[in-house]
Design an enzyme around this catalytic site. Structure first.
Site, PDB file in Angstrom:
ATOM      1  N   ASP A 114      25.724  41.561  46.702  1.00  0.00           N
ATOM      2  CA  ASP A 114      24.829  40.639  47.764  1.00  0.00           C
ATOM      3  C   ASP A 114      25.396  39.266  47.967  1.00  0.00           C
ATOM      4  O   ASP A 114      26.448  38.819  47.138  1.00  0.00           O
ATOM      5  CB  ASP A 114      23.457  40.381  47.194  1.00  0.00           C
ATOM      6  CG  ASP A 114      22.594  39.889  47.891  1.00  0.00           C
ATOM      7  OD1 ASP A 114      22.612  40.000  49.271  1.00  0.00           O
ATOM      8  OD2 ASP A 114      21.482  39.197  47.590  1.00  0.00           O
ATOM      9  N   ASP A 116      23.405  36.063  49.629  1.00  0.00           N
ATOM     10  CA  ASP A 116      22.598  34.715  49.298  1.00  0.00           C
ATOM     11  C   ASP A 116      21.973  35.029  47.995  1.00  0.00           C
ATOM     12  O   ASP A 116      21.381  36.049  47.594  1.00  0.00           O
ATOM     13  CB  ASP A 116      21.457  34.904  50.398  1.00  0.00           C
ATOM     14  CG  ASP A 116      21.989  34.626  51.796  1.00  0.00           C
ATOM     15  OD1 ASP A 116      22.339  33.336  52.180  1.00  0.00           O
ATOM     16  OD2 ASP A 116      22.195  35.422  52.577  1.00  0.00           O
ATOM     17  N   ASP A 306      19.991  39.784  44.193  1.00  0.00           N
ATOM     18  CA  ASP A 306      18.850  38.954  43.551  1.00  0.00           C
ATOM     19  C   ASP A 306      17.513  39.244  44.501  1.00  0.00           C
ATOM     20  O   ASP A 306      16.685  38.831  43.890  1.00  0.00           O
ATOM     21  CB  ASP A 306      19.346  37.551  43.841  1.00  0.00           C
ATOM     22  CG  ASP A 306      19.135  37.071  45.525  1.00  0.00           C
ATOM     23  OD1 ASP A 306      19.719  37.714  46.106  1.00  0.00           O
ATOM     24  OD2 ASP A 306      18.544  35.984  45.501  1.00  0.00           O
TER      25      ASP A 306
END
Length: 368
Positions: A114, A116, A306
């Site tokens: 991922d 961000d 996240d």
């Protein structure tokens, strides 16, 4: 409550007004037809149901946006019974590094990352979420040894402008926009320039929604609306919590006109996406197939993320019984991931150790 209200509407149609509505309820002019009354009650139902939906959205916004822990980069999770129990079930990928690489014996590791909150820190302005130079160098090294993909809710072009590495796969808009490396890749078994767009027919609709949301939310300070090509993100990280309900109402008012779109949530962001059955988990499977590992037992996918949207990928790995999901979080969360890391600095450390291990393995193989 929803069922009862639906029954009322149906009763009005079948039995007439006098048998359903008490005289003290809504004043009903005698000139109203049954169709007029049906519309009146449906509007009342929608208003009440909309209020319940907004309340549910705000609760969900709070739940998906925990207060960030202000601490140094070396701080650990706060010691509580719940945290200790969570760590037992989702141990640090750093402390379990030897077990992870041992599971890759005779297999090709494929990395899914991922962006961000994983490769870059979470920042107030999403346009300023730049990848640190050290992280970029680390990801470049990872891609030299393992097929590597960035899987993000961001627009593919936007995340590429942040990462600026040509040897990676990029899956933007939650995997609805996928493109392979722009230069030769030694891991690629199939079509070199893989390009897949799962929802091209939604592009005009997404553009309309983006413009509507910019207009509707401009009166709510701190709101940032981002066009991610195949989805629209409404960031509320800088919005006062007292205005969350008003923001949710504006989003709902727009979304009501687009039944082919749905609302999902991430870390202080509301996302409007097509209702098609496609997500980061499907993107992971598509990329594995593109790499020639669709039904292979000789592959070990590792996905690090996240966000709530990354759970779709974690779930796919669990269902396949193959590979590992690693959740990046300082707080215990319900997750399908096998392991955890606290923040991007730990992600960088894990990736560096992976590269060092691969280099040592190759040197040992040459000396054997």
């Amino acid at each position: 409550m929803t069922t009862q209200q639906n029954v009322v509407v149906l009763d009005v149609i079948s039995r007439g007004v006098s048998n359903v509505l008490p005289r003290s309820s809504l004043p009903v002019p005698k000139s109203f037809s049954p169709q007029d009354l049906k519309m009146l009650l449906m509007k009342r139902f929608e208003a009440e149901n909309g209020g319940a939906k907004i309340s549910a959205w705000v609760d969900s916004m709070r739940a998906s946006s925990p207060t960030r822990i202000k601490s140094s980069t070396t701080a650990s999770l706060p010691e509580t019974d719940d945290t200790s129990s969570w760590i037992v079930h989702h141990p640090s990928a750093l402390s379990m590094f030897e077990q992870i690489v041992a599971a890759s014996k005779g297999k090709q590791i494929v990395m899914f990352l991922d962006y961000d909150g994983t490769l870059s820190p979470i920042v107030e302005d999403p346009d300023q979420a730049f990848m640190p130079k050290e992280m970029r160098a680390t990801v470049r090294d990872v891609a030299r040894y393992f097929p590597t993909a960035i899987v993000t809710g961001r627009c593919r072009d936007k995340v590429y402008s942040f990462v600026k590495l040509a040897g990676l796969y990029y899956a933007g808009s939650h995997g609805m926009d996928i493109k392979g490396p722009s230069k030769s890749c030694k891991y690629k078994k199939g079509n070199q320039g893989v390009l897949f767009q799962a929802a091209s027919e939604f592009l005009p609709m997404i553009d309309e929604v983006y413009k509507d949301l910019v207009e509707k939310t401009k009166s709510i300070p701190g709101t940032k609306v981002e066009n991610n090509k195949f989805c629209v993100s409404v960031h509320f990280r800088c919005v006062d919590e007292k205005s969350w309900a008003a923001l949710a109402e504006q989003v709902r008012s727009v979304l009501n006109h687009y039944p082919k779109l749905k609302l999902t949530q991430g870390r202080k962001v509301l996302e409007i996406r097509p209702t098609i059955k496609w997500d980061k988990g499907r993107a992971l499977e598509f990329l594995l197939e593109s790499l020639g590992y669709a039904n292979s037992t000789n592959v070990l996918p590792v996905y690090i993320g996240d966000d709530r949207s990354d759970e779709d990928a974690f779930k796919v790995l669990r269902e396949r019984g193959q590979g590992f999901g690693i959740l990046v979080s300082k707080l215990p969360k319900e997750t399908n991931a096998s392991y955890s890391l606290q923040e991007p600095s730990e992600v960088k450390e894990f990736l560096k150790r992976l590269v060092d291990w691969k280099k040592m393995s190759q040197r040992a193989a040459k000396c054997a």
